[in-house]
Design a protein around this motif. Sequence first.
Motif, short mmCIF file in Angstrom:
data_model
loop_
_atom_site.label_atom_id
_atom_site.label_comp_id
_atom_site.label_asym_id
_atom_site.label_seq_id
_atom_site.Cartn_x
_atom_site.Cartn_y
_atom_site.Cartn_z
N ARG A 91 0.85 -1.19 0.00
CA ARG A 91 0.00 0.00 0.00
C ARG A 91 0.89 1.24 0.00
NH1 ARG A 91 -3.41 -0.81 5.23
NH2 ARG A 91 -2.57 -2.90 5.40
N SER A 180 -5.65 3.23 4.01
CA SER A 180 -6.48 2.27 4.74
C SER A 180 -6.87 1.10 3.84
CB SER A 180 -7.75 2.96 5.24
OG SER A 180 -8.50 3.40 4.12
N TRP A 181 -6.23 1.01 2.67
CA TRP A 181 -6.52 -0.10 1.74
C TRP A 181 -5.19 -0.63 1.20
CZ3 TRP A 181 -4.25 1.43 -2.70
CH2 TRP A 181 -4.14 2.82 -2.92
N TYR A 182 -5.22 -1.85 0.73
CA TYR A 182 -3.99 -2.41 0.15
C TYR A 182 -4.31 -3.27 -1.06
CZ TYR A 182 -5.31 -6.38 3.23
OH TYR A 182 -5.97 -7.38 3.88
N ALA A 183 -3.30 -3.49 -1.88
CA ALA A 183 -3.47 -4.31 -3.08
C ALA A 183 -3.37 -5.77 -2.67
CB ALA A 183 -2.39 -3.97 -4.10
N GLY A 184 -4.12 -6.61 -3.34
CA GLY A 184 -4.02 -8.04 -3.07
C GLY A 184 -2.60 -8.49 -3.22
N ARG A 185 -2.14 -9.25 -2.25
CA ARG A 185 -0.73 -9.64 -2.29
C ARG A 185 -0.55 -10.91 -3.10
NH1 ARG A 185 0.20 -9.77 3.72
NH2 ARG A 185 -1.25 -8.06 3.60
N ALA A 317 -4.48 -13.01 -18.23
CA ALA A 317 -5.28 -12.78 -17.02
C ALA A 317 -4.51 -11.93 -16.02
CB ALA A 317 -5.67 -14.12 -16.39
N ASN A 320 -4.49 -8.32 -17.25
CA ASN A 320 -5.81 -7.70 -17.03
C ASN A 320 -5.97 -7.31 -15.57
OD1 ASN A 320 -6.70 -7.88 -19.64
ND2 ASN A 320 -7.75 -9.84 -19.36
N TYR A 321 -5.53 -8.20 -14.70
CA TYR A 321 -5.63 -7.94 -13.25
C TYR A 321 -4.84 -6.68 -12.89
CZ TYR A 321 -4.53 -8.32 -8.30
OH TYR A 321 -4.34 -8.05 -6.97
N GLU A 324 -6.66 -3.57 -14.05
CA GLU A 324 -7.82 -3.28 -13.20
C GLU A 324 -7.39 -2.69 -11.87
OE1 GLU A 324 -10.56 -6.59 -12.80
OE2 GLU A 324 -10.40 -7.01 -14.94
N LEU A 325 -6.30 -3.23 -11.34
CA LEU A 325 -5.77 -2.74 -10.08
C LEU A 325 -5.35 -1.27 -10.23
CD1 LEU A 325 -5.01 -3.94 -7.25
CD2 LEU A 325 -2.72 -4.26 -8.13
N ALA A 328 -8.38 0.93 -10.24
CA ALA A 328 -8.96 1.01 -8.89
C ALA A 328 -8.14 1.94 -8.01
CB ALA A 328 -9.02 -0.38 -8.28
N ILE A 329 -6.83 1.90 -8.13
CA ILE A 329 -5.96 2.74 -7.29
C ILE A 329 -6.11 4.22 -7.69
CG2 ILE A 329 -3.54 3.29 -6.74
CD1 ILE A 329 -3.09 0.16 -6.90
#
Lengths: 334, 157
Positions: A91, A180-185, A317, A320-321, A324-325, A328-329
């Motif tokens: 994050r 207060s948010w984080y990226a999927g690890r 994939a 794309n992820y 999208e990330l 979102a950020i």
Amino acid sequence: MSIKVLQPGLLTSMQDLGRYGYQKHGVIVSGAMDAYSLRIANILVGNQESEGTLEMALLGPSLEIEKDSLLAITGGNLSPTINGKVVPMWRPVYVKAGSILQFGVCKSGCRSYLAIAGGCDLLEVMGSKSTYLRAGIGGFQGRALQRGDVLAVNSPQGAILERMEYFKRIHSLESFVPSSWYAGRQPMPHVLRLTTIRMTRGLQFEYFTAESKSQLLNASFQITAQSDRMGYRLSGVNLQLKSPLEMISEAVALGTVQVPPDGNPIILLADRQTVGGYPKIGQVAIVDVPILAQVRPGAAIQFQEITLEEAERLYIARENYIQELKTAIQLKFL
Amino acid sequence: MLTFDEIREIIKMIDQSSIQHFELNQDGTKIIVGKYAVSSQNNTPLDSKGIKETISQQSTVVIKEESAKMMEEIEGSHLHKILSTTVGTFYSAPEPGADPFVKIGQQVDSGTVVCVLEAMKLFNEVEAGINGEIVEILFKDGEFVEYGAPLFLVKPE
């Protein structure tokens, strides 16, 4: 604005996504071992995905952050702290001037990435900030960081400046403010467990004995201590050719699994040579190279064969992820 | 106040983008647009069939049917509800296999992270916002939560 190295750690070097376009001249690519973690770190702070970051292996450095900065730490968990307080990873973190960023015990994976918003002010060599240690080119004076080094950081511009302002508005007495948010690890390989690495068949797969082909996919291999950024040497099973093969050297790639005459495979990684003359039994799927890069010497891996189509599907994939990330950020800072 | 046409335009733009969740606050009007569906094999953006719109003058509380009865019991009580800050997937632990953020009976203070909600690939931490004791966890791991849904019941100090 700058970062001062108080302790260099075991091997801390400036790396970006690599030096492409010069392999035909024998210049190797280098770049991050775990390009995925590097990209996410850069996206989190608002840099270009390919910006140079610090790659830290096993034992991280101690750094003095001399000016208010926005940074992100991804990859393996080397227990980062700021002024003694645990810093969350994956994050953006706003750090106040004069803070000491220190890394400790390696808890998971083995390589961590530190991105600073704006990137470091370093001369690009052949279009890249990556350090190639053996030739002493790129990065910070072509070498790993040493105590007393001072890295100049570019002044944040545009969108990065807005992100910094966003954090400045959050009132905090702490020396750092995480989002207060984080990226999927990315799941980090566990030292005591077998890590599965997906691969496709290499160009010379069929030249190996039936037994060796079966062992490649069923046996486990240990990553030996003689492994580095150039490649991982594996031990476990001796892979044998049906009959001796004298090859003319040909191109090798990131993740190529080649087998020298002693039968112990080598997986070529970031600092790989440009061509190789050993038979190639496999090719690690690009999406699994970052996972492999986080498996530390002494731990074991097992190969799983997939088709080229499957490797491509996984790659698309993953891309794309990441896109999208990124979106979102960006939305988080609107 | 946005006109109906403006709202329609916004929805259309979101529909044609890869954005999954969109919130807008303007002069007391709140617009939330989200696309939700089981992720398909090929990760293609959803079509308009998978779109729900929620438009209201103030933030509405959407309650899952199964918790509706429970809510009736709670309504009259003095328990504090920690509400969902977004639409997303509820996770009680920072990562699979890790210990949960909080357990029933645990004391929390206002800054304690009680869960994370995954929306658009990002994990959003939810803080307790109150000092007290967790008496009820209203969602299970991986369950979908609406904006404003009660997630936890807390007995205030």
